[in-house]
Design a protein around this motif. Structure first.
Motif, PDB file in Angstrom:
ATOM      1  N   UNK A  49       0.838  -1.200   0.000  1.00  0.00           N
ATOM      2  CA  UNK A  49       0.000   0.000   0.000  1.00  0.00           C
ATOM      3  C   UNK A  49       0.873   1.252   0.000  1.00  0.00           C
ATOM      4  N   UNK A  50       0.275   2.387  -0.206  1.00  0.00           N
ATOM      5  CA  UNK A  50       1.003   3.626  -0.432  1.00  0.00           C
ATOM      6  C   UNK A  50       1.856   4.193   0.673  1.00  0.00           C
ATOM      7  N   UNK A  51       1.495   4.004   1.931  1.00  0.00           N
ATOM      8  CA  UNK A  51       2.181   4.702   3.023  1.00  0.00           C
ATOM      9  C   UNK A  51       3.671   4.414   3.058  1.00  0.00           C
ATOM     10  N   UNK A  52       4.050   3.196   2.866  1.00  0.00           N
ATOM     11  CA  UNK A  52       5.468   2.870   2.950  1.00  0.00           C
ATOM     12  C   UNK A  52       6.241   3.517   1.806  1.00  0.00           C
ATOM     13  N   UNK A  53       5.666   3.559   0.648  1.00  0.00           N
ATOM     14  CA  UNK A  53       6.381   4.099  -0.506  1.00  0.00           C
ATOM     15  C   UNK A  53       6.587   5.603  -0.396  1.00  0.00           C
ATOM     16  N   UNK A  54       5.720   6.298   0.276  1.00  0.00           N
ATOM     17  CA  UNK A  54       5.870   7.744   0.420  1.00  0.00           C
ATOM     18  C   UNK A  54       6.727   8.119   1.628  1.00  0.00           C
TER      19      UNK A  54
ATOM     20  N   UNK B  43       6.386   7.046  15.934  1.00  0.00           N
ATOM     21  CA  UNK B  43       6.557   6.606  17.318  1.00  0.00           C
ATOM     22  C   UNK B  43       6.154   5.146  17.464  1.00  0.00           C
ATOM     23  N   UNK B  44       5.097   4.737  16.803  1.00  0.00           N
ATOM     24  CA  UNK B  44       4.637   3.358  16.893  1.00  0.00           C
ATOM     25  C   UNK B  44       5.659   2.398  16.271  1.00  0.00           C
ATOM     26  N   UNK B  45       6.236   2.771  15.153  1.00  0.00           N
ATOM     27  CA  UNK B  45       7.278   1.948  14.528  1.00  0.00           C
ATOM     28  C   UNK B  45       8.482   1.849  15.461  1.00  0.00           C
ATOM     29  N   UNK B  46       8.849   2.948  16.084  1.00  0.00           N
ATOM     30  CA  UNK B  46       9.967   2.943  17.037  1.00  0.00           C
ATOM     31  C   UNK B  46       9.646   2.015  18.209  1.00  0.00           C
TER      32      UNK B  46
ATOM     33  N   UNK C 158      12.159   7.498   5.756  1.00  0.00           N
ATOM     34  CA  UNK C 158      11.923   7.999   7.112  1.00  0.00           C
ATOM     35  C   UNK C 158      11.700   6.835   8.086  1.00  0.00           C
ATOM     36  N   UNK C 159      10.864   5.878   7.699  1.00  0.00           N
ATOM     37  CA  UNK C 159      10.600   4.729   8.562  1.00  0.00           C
ATOM     38  C   UNK C 159      11.833   3.841   8.688  1.00  0.00           C
TER      39      UNK C 159
ATOM     40  N   UNK D  72      14.901   4.779   8.564  1.00  0.00           N
ATOM     41  CA  UNK D  72      15.839   5.492   9.435  1.00  0.00           C
ATOM     42  C   UNK D  72      15.470   5.304  10.909  1.00  0.00           C
ATOM     43  N   UNK D  73      14.190   5.363  11.217  1.00  0.00           N
ATOM     44  CA  UNK D  73      13.726   5.161  12.598  1.00  0.00           C
ATOM     45  C   UNK D  73      14.039   3.739  13.046  1.00  0.00           C
ATOM     46  N   UNK D  74      13.772   2.770  12.200  1.00  0.00           N
ATOM     47  CA  UNK D  74      14.038   1.366  12.545  1.00  0.00           C
ATOM     48  C   UNK D  74      15.522   1.172  12.841  1.00  0.00           C
ATOM     49  N   UNK D  75      16.379   1.671  11.968  1.00  0.00           N
ATOM     50  CA  UNK D  75      17.832   1.532  12.180  1.00  0.00           C
ATOM     51  C   UNK D  75      18.266   2.235  13.464  1.00  0.00           C
ATOM     52  N   UNK D  76      17.726   3.410  13.694  1.00  0.00           N
ATOM     53  CA  UNK D  76      18.067   4.193  14.885  1.00  0.00           C
ATOM     54  C   UNK D  76      17.694   3.445  16.163  1.00  0.00           C
ATOM     55  N   UNK D  77      16.512   2.859  16.199  1.00  0.00           N
ATOM     56  CA  UNK D  77      16.056   2.146  17.398  1.00  0.00           C
ATOM     57  C   UNK D  77      16.818   0.833  17.583  1.00  0.00           C
ATOM     58  N   UNK D  78      17.145   0.161  16.501  1.00  0.00           N
ATOM     59  CA  UNK D  78      17.948  -1.057  16.618  1.00  0.00           C
ATOM     60  C   UNK D  78      19.306  -0.722  17.214  1.00  0.00           C
ATOM     61  N   UNK D  79      19.934   0.324  16.709  1.00  0.00           N
ATOM     62  CA  UNK D  79      21.226   0.766  17.231  1.00  0.00           C
ATOM     63  C   UNK D  79      21.113   1.168  18.701  1.00  0.00           C
ATOM     64  N   UNK D  80      20.072   1.911  19.041  1.00  0.00           N
ATOM     65  CA  UNK D  80      19.870   2.349  20.425  1.00  0.00           C
ATOM     66  C   UNK D  80      19.610   1.168  21.362  1.00  0.00           C
TER      67      UNK D  80
END
Length: 172
Positions: free
Chosen positions: A11-16, A127-130, A20-21, A23-31
């Motif tokens: 669906x569209x949300x991920x492609x747009x 925030x929810x993805x994080x 950003x998402x 980057x958040x995933x990588x940031x939280x994994x690192x943290x």
């Protein structure tokens, strides 16, 4: 740290908002790795999907006939949550032979469910993805929430990881 993200969301949300998402995933994994004092470079694979696909995975892998928000598939069995000392033992095959990185496991996130929960809890999708990523990382490090005390400890740890990176409920 190597994070491999698969985009299976049609669906569209991920492609747009993909970068950003991601980057958040990588940031939280690192943290999460830093919070848990992991001294190893790690590999984590993340799949972003929809409710129908996560439902199918949940049924196949766990025998639960329902969609869920996130699934975690740890590669390691920890003697105690977060205790990596067992990796020093001879014969532990937990590292990628090519990169030398510790293979932590896989995370599967339903973006359908993440969007629903973000709206339900009154915070952003970011925030929810994080939150889902931090929750799943704790599972990959051997934490669980079967008992009430375990659930409380995980919730406290998740919030500490998210607060440290600024992913609070009012984060946009």
């Amino acid at each position: 740290m190597s994070v491999f993200i698969s985009d299976e969301y049609e669906k569209g949300i991920l492609h747009t908002r993909k970068e950003e998402l991601y980057s958040i995933i990588r940031d939280v994994i690192d943290a999460s790795e830093a919070f848990l004092n992991c001294s190893y470079a790690c590999t984590v694979e993340v799949t972003l999907t929809d409710d129908a696909s996560i439902h199918e995975i949940n049924l196949e892998q766990r025998g639960i006939d329902a969609a869920t928000d996130v699934l975690s598939f740890p590669m390691l069995e920890f003697p105690a949550p977060g205790d990596l000392s067992f990796l020093e033992q001879a014969g532990v095959d937990a590292f990628d032979p090519d990169s030398g990185e510790l293979l932590l496991g896989d995370i599967v996130i339903s973006l359908d469910r993440a969007m629903e929960q973000a709206e339900e809890y009154g915070h952003s999708l970011k925030r929810e993805i994080a939150f889902l990523t931090a929750h799943s990382m704790l599972h990959l490090f051997g934490y669980d929430h079967v008992e009430a005390s375990e659930r409380e400890r995980m919730e406290e740890m998740q919030e500490q990881i998210l607060e440290k990176k600024g992913y609070t409920r009012d984060y946009e």
